[in-house]
Scaffold this motif. Sequence first.
Motif, PDB file in Angstrom:
ATOM      1  N   PRO A 123       0.781  -1.245   0.000  1.00 21.90           N
ATOM      2  CA  PRO A 123       0.000   0.000   0.000  1.00 21.90           C
ATOM      3  C   PRO A 123       0.810   1.290   0.000  1.00 21.90           C
ATOM      4  O   PRO A 123       0.325   2.310  -0.478  1.00 21.90           O
ATOM      5  CB  PRO A 123      -0.845  -0.120   1.272  1.00 21.90           C
ATOM      6  N   LEU A 124       2.027   1.252   0.538  1.00 18.97           N
ATOM      7  CA  LEU A 124       2.849   2.460   0.584  1.00 18.97           C
ATOM      8  C   LEU A 124       4.079   2.303  -0.299  1.00 18.97           C
ATOM      9  O   LEU A 124       4.694   1.236  -0.337  1.00 18.97           O
ATOM     10  CB  LEU A 124       3.302   2.763   2.012  1.00 18.97           C
ATOM     11  N   CYS A 125       4.445   3.381  -0.979  1.00 21.82           N
ATOM     12  CA  CYS A 125       5.663   3.345  -1.782  1.00 21.82           C
ATOM     13  C   CYS A 125       6.875   3.373  -0.858  1.00 21.82           C
ATOM     14  O   CYS A 125       6.766   3.688   0.329  1.00 21.82           O
ATOM     15  CB  CYS A 125       5.706   4.513  -2.760  1.00 21.82           C
ATOM     16  N   ASP A 126       8.014   3.061  -1.400  1.00 26.77           N
ATOM     17  CA  ASP A 126       9.246   3.158  -0.627  1.00 26.77           C
ATOM     18  C   ASP A 126       9.434   4.611  -0.197  1.00 26.77           C
ATOM     19  O   ASP A 126       9.297   5.536  -1.009  1.00 26.77           O
ATOM     20  CB  ASP A 126      10.427   2.699  -1.481  1.00 26.77           C
ATOM     21  N   ALA A 127       9.751   4.823   1.063  1.00 30.19           N
ATOM     22  CA  ALA A 127       9.893   6.189   1.573  1.00 30.19           C
ATOM     23  C   ALA A 127      10.992   6.947   0.851  1.00 30.19           C
ATOM     24  O   ALA A 127      10.911   8.174   0.682  1.00 30.19           O
ATOM     25  CB  ALA A 127      10.172   6.158   3.074  1.00 30.19           C
ATOM     26  N   THR A 128      12.003   6.252   0.389  1.00 28.77           N
ATOM     27  CA  THR A 128      13.098   6.911  -0.330  1.00 28.77           C
ATOM     28  C   THR A 128      12.612   7.516  -1.641  1.00 28.77           C
ATOM     29  O   THR A 128      13.015   8.629  -2.018  1.00 28.77           O
ATOM     30  CB  THR A 128      14.238   5.921  -0.607  1.00 28.77           C
ATOM     31  N   LEU A 129      11.718   6.809  -2.351  1.00 34.47           N
ATOM     32  CA  LEU A 129      11.162   7.340  -3.592  1.00 34.47           C
ATOM     33  C   LEU A 129      10.357   8.602  -3.310  1.00 34.47           C
ATOM     34  O   LEU A 129      10.449   9.597  -4.045  1.00 34.47           O
ATOM     35  CB  LEU A 129      10.277   6.294  -4.270  1.00 34.47           C
ATOM     36  N   MET A 130       9.579   8.581  -2.243  1.00 31.73           N
ATOM     37  CA  MET A 130       8.799   9.759  -1.876  1.00 31.73           C
ATOM     38  C   MET A 130       9.728  10.927  -1.547  1.00 31.73           C
ATOM     39  O   MET A 130       9.488  12.068  -1.976  1.00 31.73           O
ATOM     40  CB  MET A 130       7.920   9.420  -0.675  1.00 31.73           C
ATOM     41  N   GLU A 131      10.801  10.654  -0.838  1.00 36.26           N
ATOM     42  CA  GLU A 131      11.776  11.703  -0.530  1.00 36.26           C
ATOM     43  C   GLU A 131      12.366  12.287  -1.812  1.00 36.26           C
ATOM     44  O   GLU A 131      12.541  13.508  -1.926  1.00 36.26           O
ATOM     45  CB  GLU A 131      12.900  11.134   0.332  1.00 36.26           C
ATOM     46  N   GLU A 132      12.673  11.421  -2.762  1.00 37.35           N
ATOM     47  CA  GLU A 132      13.267  11.882  -4.023  1.00 37.35           C
ATOM     48  C   GLU A 132      12.296  12.780  -4.789  1.00 37.35           C
ATOM     49  O   GLU A 132      12.700  13.780  -5.394  1.00 37.35           O
ATOM     50  CB  GLU A 132      13.683  10.684  -4.871  1.00 37.35           C
ATOM     51  N   LYS A 133      11.017  12.427  -4.778  1.00 42.90           N
ATOM     52  CA  LYS A 133      10.016  13.263  -5.436  1.00 42.90           C
ATOM     53  C   LYS A 133       9.953  14.639  -4.773  1.00 42.90           C
ATOM     54  O   LYS A 133       9.935  15.679  -5.455  1.00 42.90           O
ATOM     55  CB  LYS A 133       8.640  12.595  -5.374  1.00 42.90           C
ATOM     56  N   ILE A 134       9.901  14.644  -3.455  1.00 44.63           N
ATOM     57  CA  ILE A 134       9.790  15.909  -2.720  1.00 44.63           C
ATOM     58  C   ILE A 134      11.020  16.777  -2.962  1.00 44.63           C
ATOM     59  O   ILE A 134      10.910  17.982  -3.246  1.00 44.63           O
ATOM     60  CB  ILE A 134       9.620  15.627  -1.212  1.00 44.63           C
ATOM     61  N   THR A 135      12.187  16.181  -2.862  1.00 47.99           N
ATOM     62  CA  THR A 135      13.425  16.932  -3.061  1.00 47.99           C
ATOM     63  C   THR A 135      13.497  17.521  -4.462  1.00 47.99           C
ATOM     64  O   THR A 135      13.894  18.676  -4.655  1.00 47.99           O
ATOM     65  CB  THR A 135      14.652  16.031  -2.814  1.00 47.99           C
ATOM     66  N   ALA A 136      13.091  16.730  -5.464  1.00 47.24           N
ATOM     67  CA  ALA A 136      13.127  17.197  -6.844  1.00 47.24           C
ATOM     68  C   ALA A 136      12.183  18.380  -7.051  1.00 47.24           C
ATOM     69  O   ALA A 136      12.527  19.355  -7.728  1.00 47.24           O
ATOM     70  CB  ALA A 136      12.768  16.057  -7.791  1.00 47.24           C
ATOM     71  N   VAL A 137      10.995  18.305  -6.467  1.00 43.44           N
ATOM     72  CA  VAL A 137      10.042  19.411  -6.591  1.00 43.44           C
ATOM     73  C   VAL A 137      10.567  20.643  -5.866  1.00 43.44           C
ATOM     74  O   VAL A 137      10.479  21.767  -6.367  1.00 43.44           O
ATOM     75  CB  VAL A 137       8.660  19.003  -6.039  1.00 43.44           C
ATOM     76  N   LYS A 138      11.144  20.443  -4.690  1.00 48.59           N
ATOM     77  CA  LYS A 138      11.662  21.571  -3.909  1.00 48.59           C
ATOM     78  C   LYS A 138      12.757  22.309  -4.679  1.00 48.59           C
ATOM     79  O   LYS A 138      12.844  23.540  -4.622  1.00 48.59           O
ATOM     80  CB  LYS A 138      12.204  21.057  -2.572  1.00 48.59           C
ATOM     81  N   LYS A 139      13.568  21.565  -5.399  1.00 51.91           N
ATOM     82  CA  LYS A 139      14.678  22.177  -6.145  1.00 51.91           C
ATOM     83  C   LYS A 139      14.195  23.069  -7.289  1.00 51.91           C
ATOM     84  O   LYS A 139      14.976  23.874  -7.812  1.00 51.91           O
ATOM     85  CB  LYS A 139      15.603  21.089  -6.682  1.00 51.91           C
ATOM     86  N   LEU A 140      12.936  22.955  -7.667  1.00 49.41           N
ATOM     87  CA  LEU A 140      12.394  23.802  -8.723  1.00 49.41           C
ATOM     88  C   LEU A 140      12.243  25.249  -8.262  1.00 49.41           C
ATOM     89  O   LEU A 140      12.130  26.158  -9.089  1.00 49.41           O
ATOM     90  CB  LEU A 140      11.031  23.272  -9.178  1.00 49.41           C
ATOM     91  N   ASN A 141      12.207  25.448  -6.936  1.00 47.40           N
ATOM     92  CA  ASN A 141      12.036  26.788  -6.363  1.00 47.40           C
ATOM     93  C   ASN A 141      10.753  27.468  -6.846  1.00 47.40           C
ATOM     94  O   ASN A 141      10.742  28.680  -7.108  1.00 47.40           O
ATOM     95  CB  ASN A 141      13.249  27.673  -6.666  1.00 47.40           C
TER      96      ASN A 141
END
Length: 221
Positions: A123-141
């Motif tokens: 039911p839940l994705c790997d937490a590392t993948l979720m972190e990578e998504k968040i970090t990538a979006v954050k880097k867009l500023n």
Amino acid sequence: MKPFAKYKAFLDLHHQSGPFVLPNAWDAASAKAFQNCGFKAVGTTSAGIAMSLGYPDGEHLPFETLLSVLKTITDAVDIPVSADLEAGYGQSPETVTENMKKAAAAGVVGINIEDGTKDPCRPLCDATLMEEKITAVKKLNLPVLINARTDVYWLNADDPGSRLQTAVRRANRYRQAGADCIFIPGADDTGTIAGLRKGIFGPLNVLAGSNTPSLQILSEL
């Protein structure tokens, strides 16, 4: 109000002394009704938008159609709009970031990204993948608040005795990755919310339901 001003106003609402209520709109008319009722911001409901157009929830609504609806909502109101983008409409951080750019261009100043997979066996994705998504979006500023959602409670994704610990661990990892706040639907009793509030650093969002504590109790928590 310009996009950055809306973003700043929405961010400030997450850091005021007491809780604020964010209603979920499904079209321009409902969003405008909420604004007219005095709400300071509005969110969107993925299920509400999808079902109003004849689709089931769960990223079955075409993303371009969703963007069109978001644009009609942001054009209809002057208050900040936060969009429920489910899991980001993509498995890779690269796809998710491209989708976030399009959402921001549609006028939203907040986004929900969730870690649910819609797979009952996992039911839940790997937490590392979720972190990578968040970090990538954050880097867009982008002038967009990132509301990271974990579905530990919503999907009963862990042993009942471990859910609080799992939710806190995931939430803090998402915050460290760059999420501005955390959303934990399904956590609706005072004891659970108190435990989450104690263990998670930063703003915490819960989904209101029949068992949710009053705003006074939430404020005290």
